[in-house]
Design an enzyme around this catalytic site. Structure first.
Site, PDB file in Angstrom:
ATOM      1  N   CYS A  59      -6.286  -6.931  -5.153  1.00  0.00           N
ATOM      2  CA  CYS A  59      -6.461  -6.548  -3.740  1.00  0.00           C
ATOM      3  C   CYS A  59      -7.686  -7.196  -3.098  1.00  0.00           C
ATOM      4  O   CYS A  59      -7.803  -7.221  -1.874  1.00  0.00           O
ATOM      5  CB  CYS A  59      -6.550  -5.032  -3.610  1.00  0.00           C
ATOM      6  SG  CYS A  59      -5.070  -4.207  -4.183  1.00  0.00           S
TER       7      CYS A  59
ATOM      8  N   HIS B 213      -9.905  -3.193   3.391  1.00  0.00           N
ATOM      9  CA  HIS B 213      -8.659  -3.251   2.624  1.00  0.00           C
ATOM     10  C   HIS B 213      -7.895  -1.950   2.881  1.00  0.00           C
ATOM     11  O   HIS B 213      -8.478  -0.863   2.886  1.00  0.00           O
ATOM     12  CB  HIS B 213      -8.991  -3.394   1.141  1.00  0.00           C
ATOM     13  CG  HIS B 213      -7.803  -3.240   0.250  1.00  0.00           C
ATOM     14  ND1 HIS B 213      -6.610  -3.890   0.491  1.00  0.00           N
ATOM     15  CD2 HIS B 213      -7.608  -2.501  -0.872  1.00  0.00           C
ATOM     16  CE1 HIS B 213      -5.742  -3.562  -0.447  1.00  0.00           C
ATOM     17  NE2 HIS B 213      -6.320  -2.717  -1.280  1.00  0.00           N
TER      18      HIS B 213
ATOM     19  N   ASN C 124      -0.144  -0.432   1.288  1.00  0.00           N
ATOM     20  CA  ASN C 124      -1.111  -1.328   0.640  1.00  0.00           C
ATOM     21  C   ASN C 124      -0.406  -2.643   0.307  1.00  0.00           C
ATOM     22  O   ASN C 124       0.466  -2.677  -0.562  1.00  0.00           O
ATOM     23  CB  ASN C 124      -1.644  -0.646  -0.623  1.00  0.00           C
ATOM     24  CG  ASN C 124      -2.704  -1.468  -1.341  1.00  0.00           C
ATOM     25  OD1 ASN C 124      -2.910  -2.640  -1.039  1.00  0.00           O
ATOM     26  ND2 ASN C 124      -3.382  -0.848  -2.289  1.00  0.00           N
TER      27      ASN C 124
HETATM   28  N1  ACO Z   1       5.161  12.507  -4.273  1.00  0.00           N
HETATM   29  C1  ACO Z   1       5.025  13.800  -4.602  1.00  0.00           C
HETATM   30  N2  ACO Z   1       4.199  14.238  -5.565  1.00  0.00           N
HETATM   31  C2  ACO Z   1       3.481  13.321  -6.226  1.00  0.00           C
HETATM   32  C3  ACO Z   1       3.563  11.953  -5.942  1.00  0.00           C
HETATM   33  C4  ACO Z   1       4.458  11.562  -4.929  1.00  0.00           C
HETATM   34  N3  ACO Z   1       4.607  10.262  -4.537  1.00  0.00           N
HETATM   35  N4  ACO Z   1       2.726  11.285  -6.748  1.00  0.00           N
HETATM   36  C5  ACO Z   1       2.121  12.205  -7.522  1.00  0.00           C
HETATM   37  N5  ACO Z   1       2.577  13.434  -7.213  1.00  0.00           N
HETATM   38  C6  ACO Z   1       2.185  14.698  -7.795  1.00  0.00           C
HETATM   39  C7  ACO Z   1       1.806  14.575  -9.250  1.00  0.00           C
HETATM   40  O1  ACO Z   1       2.946  14.653 -10.068  1.00  0.00           O
HETATM   41  C8  ACO Z   1       0.893  15.760  -9.436  1.00  0.00           C
HETATM   42  O2  ACO Z   1       1.680  16.914  -9.560  1.00  0.00           O
HETATM   43  P1  ACO Z   1       1.240  18.105 -10.561  1.00  0.00           P
HETATM   44  O3  ACO Z   1      -0.068  18.608  -9.991  1.00  0.00           O
HETATM   45  O4  ACO Z   1       2.366  19.064 -10.426  1.00  0.00           O
HETATM   46  O5  ACO Z   1       1.083  17.465 -11.896  1.00  0.00           O
HETATM   47  C9  ACO Z   1       0.176  15.855  -8.089  1.00  0.00           C
HETATM   48  O6  ACO Z   1       0.984  15.155  -7.148  1.00  0.00           O
HETATM   49  C10 ACO Z   1      -1.202  15.221  -8.136  1.00  0.00           C
HETATM   50  O7  ACO Z   1      -1.100  13.938  -8.751  1.00  0.00           O
HETATM   51  P2  ACO Z   1      -2.308  12.972  -8.860  1.00  0.00           P
HETATM   52  O8  ACO Z   1      -1.898  11.665  -9.440  1.00  0.00           O
HETATM   53  O9  ACO Z   1      -3.436  13.720  -9.501  1.00  0.00           O
HETATM   54  O10 ACO Z   1      -2.573  12.751  -7.320  1.00  0.00           O
HETATM   55  P3  ACO Z   1      -3.938  12.491  -6.580  1.00  0.00           P
HETATM   56  O11 ACO Z   1      -4.329  13.707  -5.876  1.00  0.00           O
HETATM   57  O12 ACO Z   1      -4.926  11.806  -7.483  1.00  0.00           O
HETATM   58  O13 ACO Z   1      -3.453  11.441  -5.497  1.00  0.00           O
HETATM   59  C11 ACO Z   1      -3.573   9.075  -5.097  1.00  0.00           C
HETATM   60  C12 ACO Z   1      -2.896  10.189  -5.877  1.00  0.00           C
HETATM   61  C13 ACO Z   1      -3.205   9.252  -3.630  1.00  0.00           C
HETATM   62  C14 ACO Z   1      -3.052   7.733  -5.563  1.00  0.00           C
HETATM   63  C15 ACO Z   1      -5.082   9.199  -5.306  1.00  0.00           C
HETATM   64  O14 ACO Z   1      -5.411   9.181  -6.656  1.00  0.00           O
HETATM   65  C16 ACO Z   1      -5.860   8.150  -4.619  1.00  0.00           C
HETATM   66  O15 ACO Z   1      -6.092   8.244  -3.439  1.00  0.00           O
HETATM   67  N6  ACO Z   1      -6.288   7.105  -5.342  1.00  0.00           N
HETATM   68  C17 ACO Z   1      -6.996   6.008  -4.787  1.00  0.00           C
HETATM   69  C18 ACO Z   1      -6.472   4.781  -5.338  1.00  0.00           C
HETATM   70  C19 ACO Z   1      -5.503   4.085  -4.453  1.00  0.00           C
HETATM   71  O16 ACO Z   1      -5.116   4.446  -3.385  1.00  0.00           O
HETATM   72  N7  ACO Z   1      -5.107   2.972  -4.956  1.00  0.00           N
HETATM   73  C20 ACO Z   1      -4.273   2.071  -4.294  1.00  0.00           C
HETATM   74  C21 ACO Z   1      -4.250   0.817  -5.055  1.00  0.00           C
HETATM   75  S1  ACO Z   1      -5.817   0.325  -5.556  1.00  0.00           S
HETATM   76  C22 ACO Z   1      -6.541  -0.415  -4.319  1.00  0.00           C
HETATM   77  O17 ACO Z   1      -5.923  -1.082  -3.576  1.00  0.00           O
HETATM   78  C23 ACO Z   1      -7.997  -0.195  -4.148  1.00  0.00           C
END
Ligand code: ACO
Length: 335
Positions: A125, A262, A292
């Site tokens: 990225c 980004h 993204n």
């Molecule tokens: N739809 C519905 N539920 C979902 C989904 C989905 N697409 N994805 C995950 N869940 C559920 C999981 O199963 C989990 O359920 P559970 O609690 O019953 O086990 C719950 O949501 C939480 O899952 P997590 O993976 O812990 O979700 P989190 O709150 O961490 O959010 C996210 C995920 C949005 C990706 C977050 O970690 C984040 O913002 N990360 C930043 C990284 C990023 O955005 N990267 C993009 C690429 S990297 C870059 O370009 C920099």
């Protein structure tokens, strides 16, 4: 080799790499969160709340990495008012090239009738910031004068559709800028790239990666991400690199007209904006529209705000990105 290189600026002047054209390409197929929820166990509400994403574009089979890059480059060239054969270098940032080789950049060179040299650059990225920084160094070293810097990605082809935690986050597209050698007095009033910085920390390689490659016929590869870890590093490292780029020029956040971050996730964008104290009105956001698009996300966002008249010539624009590697960086440009 044509001797278009090694031009020296007049006494008291410095070479500046100036953005003279900006272009973008989005695939024909638009997929809303609701449409995605028909094939993946997710919902519009979950995706919007956690990421800010409302829709993304996915490439059709004929919309290859090279095709999208070429279309974006043509728009950048038309914007700059120069022909393809005046281009003497192409740097194309991608993690999803069409072939292991030749580089996608040389396919673009052929399509445009460009000259000189062309290569792909891999920094996930952060690819566009890395490519911009590299192009700036080449221009200032006298190696090239008219350089296309492109980010083009088809992440839809490396998604694990069984992993709802990642496959809802990404989209396809391409963005391009034409960088041309100009000159300035060396002050931050100059037009062009004023400061650009790249970073990498390889010991964080396993928090965001693709588990295969063209060299692994058993495994072409899917994207794998430990989202919370990435989030934790993203806000701190991006804020730090923005401050570094600004202080290099003796400037502060108050001097920036626009932050073009980004477009990974609205929470990261908000987190960086808050930590830096930049009002949301000066931050360009397209993650809701494009999701993204990795190396294409910064030039796609730049193009969106430039073509709708928000970003104007003469304004100070700070671009930043972080991605797999980890890699990250930022570039300050007076447009
Ligand atoms: N739809 C519905 N539920 C979902 C989904 C989905 N697409 N994805 C995950 N869940 C559920 C999981 O199963 C989990 O359920 P559970 O609690 O019953 O086990 C719950 O949501 C939480 O899952 P997590 O993976 O812990 O979700 P989190 O709150 O961490 O959010 C996210 C995920 C949005 C990706 C977050 O970690 C984040 O913002 N990360 C930043 C990284 C990023 O955005 N990267 C993009 C690429 S990297 C870059 O370009 C920099």
């Amino acid at each position: 080799m044509a001797d278009h290189t090694h031009s020296t600026p007049p006494a008291g002047r410095v070479i500046r790499s100036q953005i003279t054209g900006i272009g973008a390409y989005l695939p024909r197929s638009l997929v809303s969160n609701d449409e995605l929820a028909q094939r993946v166990d997710t919902s519009d509400a979950w995706i919007r709340e956690r990421t800010g994403i409302r829709q993304r574009y996915f490439a059709e089979p004929d919309e290859s990495c090279a095709f999208m890059a070429t279309e974006a480059a043509r728009i950048a060239l038309a914007d700059a008012g120069i022909a393809g054969d005046a281009v003497d270098a192409i740097i194309l940032a991608t993690a999803t090239p069409d072939q292991a080789f030749p580089a996608t950049a040389v396919r673009v060179q052929a399509a445009l009738g460009a000259k000189g040299f062309a290569f792909d650059l891999s920094a996930a990225c952060s690819g566009f910031i890395y490519a911009l920084t590299t192009a700036d160094a080449l221009i200032r070293a006298g190696q090239a004068r008219n350089v296309l810097v492109i980010g083009s990605e088809v992440y839809s082809r490396i998604m694990n559709w069984e992993d709802r935690g990642t496959c809802v986050l990404f989209g396809d597209g391409a963005g391009a800028v034409l960088l041309q050698a100009g000159d300035g007095d060396g002050s931050h009033a100059d037009r062009g790239i004023l400061s650009a910085h790249m970073h990498a920390q390889g010991d964080l390689g396993d928090i965001l990666y693709v588990d295969g490659a063209v060299g692994r016929p058993d495994r072409p590869g899917h994207l794998v991400m430990h989202g919370r870890e990435v989030f934790r590093h993203a806000v701190a490292k991006l804020s730090e690199t923005v401050q570094q780029t600004l202080s290099h020029c003796g400037l502060t956040v108050a001097d920036i007209d626009w932050l073009v971050p980004h477009q990974a996730n609205m929470r990261i964008i908000d987190g960086v904006g808050k930590r830096l104290g930049i009002p949301a009105a000066r931050v360009v956001v397209t993650v809701d529209q494009h999701a993204n698009t990795s190396a294409a996300s910064v030039p796609l966002a730049l193009h969106a705000a430039y073509s709708d008249g928000r970003i104007k010539r003469g304004q100070l624009v700070l671009m930043e990105a972080l991605g797999g590697g980890l890699t990250w960086g930022s570039a300050l440009v007076r447009l």
